[in-house]
Write an enzyme that holds these catalytic residues in place. Structure first.
Site, PDB file in Angstrom:
ATOM      1  N   GLU A  62     -14.718  26.872  53.542  1.00  0.00           N
ATOM      2  CA  GLU A  62     -13.910  25.962  54.331  1.00  0.00           C
ATOM      3  C   GLU A  62     -12.879  26.678  55.185  1.00  0.00           C
ATOM      4  OE1 GLU A  62     -11.756  27.323  51.199  1.00  0.00           O
ATOM      5  OE2 GLU A  62     -13.093  25.691  50.599  1.00  0.00           O
TER       6      GLU A  62
ATOM      7  N   ASP B 217      -0.264  16.971  54.461  1.00  0.00           N
ATOM      8  CA  ASP B 217       0.051  18.343  54.065  1.00  0.00           C
ATOM      9  C   ASP B 217      -0.934  19.332  54.683  1.00  0.00           C
ATOM     10  OD1 ASP B 217       2.167  17.492  52.568  1.00  0.00           O
ATOM     11  OD2 ASP B 217       1.295  17.961  50.621  1.00  0.00           O
TER      12      ASP B 217
ATOM     13  N   ALA C 230      -3.318  15.261  50.972  1.00  0.00           N
ATOM     14  CA  ALA C 230      -2.145  14.414  50.771  1.00  0.00           C
ATOM     15  C   ALA C 230      -1.718  13.717  52.059  1.00  0.00           C
ATOM     16  CB  ALA C 230      -0.986  15.229  50.197  1.00  0.00           C
TER      17      ALA C 230
ATOM     18  N   LEU D 145     -13.372  19.119  47.460  1.00  0.00           N
ATOM     19  CA  LEU D 145     -13.627  18.235  46.321  1.00  0.00           C
ATOM     20  C   LEU D 145     -12.335  17.917  45.577  1.00  0.00           C
ATOM     21  CD1 LEU D 145     -15.779  16.798  44.571  1.00  0.00           C
ATOM     22  CD2 LEU D 145     -15.934  18.900  43.225  1.00  0.00           C
ATOM     23  N   SER D 146     -11.434  18.905  45.489  1.00  0.00           N
ATOM     24  CA  SER D 146     -10.197  18.719  44.733  1.00  0.00           C
ATOM     25  C   SER D 146      -9.242  17.724  45.392  1.00  0.00           C
ATOM     26  CB  SER D 146      -9.488  20.066  44.541  1.00  0.00           C
ATOM     27  OG  SER D 146      -8.888  20.518  45.745  1.00  0.00           O
TER      28      SER D 146
ATOM     29  N   ASP E  78     -16.950  32.608  42.058  1.00  0.00           N
ATOM     30  CA  ASP E  78     -17.261  32.177  43.421  1.00  0.00           C
ATOM     31  C   ASP E  78     -16.350  32.857  44.437  1.00  0.00           C
ATOM     32  OD1 ASP E  78     -19.282  30.594  42.519  1.00  0.00           O
ATOM     33  OD2 ASP E  78     -18.351  28.686  43.018  1.00  0.00           O
ATOM     34  N   GLY E  79     -15.088  33.109  44.061  1.00  0.00           N
ATOM     35  CA  GLY E  79     -14.179  33.800  44.971  1.00  0.00           C
ATOM     36  C   GLY E  79     -14.654  35.196  45.307  1.00  0.00           C
TER      37      GLY E  79
ATOM     38  N   TYR F 146     -12.412  23.418  47.499  1.00  0.00           N
ATOM     39  CA  TYR F 146     -11.101  22.849  47.814  1.00  0.00           C
ATOM     40  C   TYR F 146     -11.220  21.393  48.262  1.00  0.00           C
ATOM     41  CZ  TYR F 146      -6.274  23.061  49.704  1.00  0.00           C
ATOM     42  OH  TYR F 146      -4.945  22.852  49.975  1.00  0.00           O
TER      43      TYR F 146
END
Length: 298
Positions: free
Chosen positions: A154, A183, A218, A198-199, A80-81, A196
């Site tokens: 994103e 963060d 965070a 989702l993580s 995907d990257g 990202y």
């Protein structure tokens, strides 16, 4: 059914040699069907540098600079990257992109190596669908952004590794949403909702839903939760940081910006056409890749 493409541009991963072993299979399958195959020059140079010297078959293909891409279809070889990098290089040229997944999870690049020949045959017969994917445009007030401003996945505002939490004043169409103390903050498209975002606990969005999602990274307060918005809004962001700077990451491309920078995020004025071999495969992909409903006790 789509008109069969004739000129096909190949893009790929230029830093992991083992992921390039399927290149010749892709090229051979396309040429058998009469396709004209051209290579993005950087990827072509990489392929030529790693090919064994005793290969009897020459690898003689036209190379083109990314900014001059002219093709009916682009094929991205990697994960995907790599497809995100291909999307940047193709830009707003309206060239459909097909991803061959040589990476890991892969929600965008969904053709598996085992299916290369079958997939290339279907491509050359026009038996595929095209799904339009929205992008986010980043507009800055202050220093030049210096990186590609459009994100398929994103836009993330993040603290530097050695700094404390950052505060992100966030307004939507001029109305204050909140001041995130965290963060960082991720603003994603539906395509990027399985990345990202989702993580860090963000929701999964259906790819054609006209939405953005804001997911804090965070957060200091446990009551901070992801927020889903319509994608016809403008999101204004202003960062406060003790370090005097913060990171902006657009589909993984990062840049350090001073805290007096104002950011305006909005839906881009163009969409990216992604080739899908199975038009209704998103929920199937979720079940398979997320292993939903599978007994993992064995």
């Amino acid at each position: 059914m789509n008109f069969p493409p004739r000129r096909i541009a190949i893009f790929g991963n230029t830093y992991q040699e083992e992921k390039c072993k399927y290149v010749e299979r892709v090229v051979n399958a396309l040429q058998v069907q009469g396709a004209e195959v051209v290579f993005e020059q950087q990827f072509l140079d990489f392929i030529l540098s790693i090919r064994p010297k005793n290969c009897s078959k020459p690898f003689d293909f036209e190379g083109f600079r990314a900014e001059e891409c002219n093709a009916d279809l682009a094929i991205s070889l990697g994960g995907d990257g790599t497809l995100l990098n291909t999307a940047e290089k193709v830009g707003r040229r309206r060239i459909p992109i097909l991803g061959v997944n040589m990476g890991r999870l892969g929600f965008l690049a969904d053709v598996l190596p085992a299916d290369i020949e079958q997939a290339m045959t279907r491509v050359m017969e026009g038996r595929f669908s095209i799904k339009e994917r929205s992008l986010i445009e980043s507009v800055v007030e202050g220093p030049e952004l210096g990186i590609y401003p459009f994100a398929l996945n994103e836009v993330a505002l993040l603290k530097h590794d050695n700094s404390s939490l950052i505060e992100i004043e966030t307004t939507v169409d001029g109305e204050l949403l909140t001041n995130y103390l965290a963060d960082g903050l991720i603003v994603c498209t539906p395509t990027g909702s399985t990345g990202y975002s989702l993580s860090v606990g963000g929701p999964i969005l259906e790819p054609q839903s006209a939405t953005f999602c804001l997911s804090p990274v965070a957060p200091h307060s446990l009551t901070m939760r992801p927020v889903v918005l319509r994608d016809d809004v403008t999101i204004d962001l202003r960062v406060k940081s003790r370090s005097g700077s913060f990171l902006i990451a657009i589909d993984g491309r990062s840049k350090s910006l001073p805290v007096d920078t104002q950011l305006h995020l909005r839906k881009a004025d163009y969409t990216l056409p992604i080739v899908k071999m199975h038009p209704q495969d998103f929920f199937f992909m979720l079940r398979e890749k997320m292993m939903w409903g599978k007994d993992q006790r064995n």
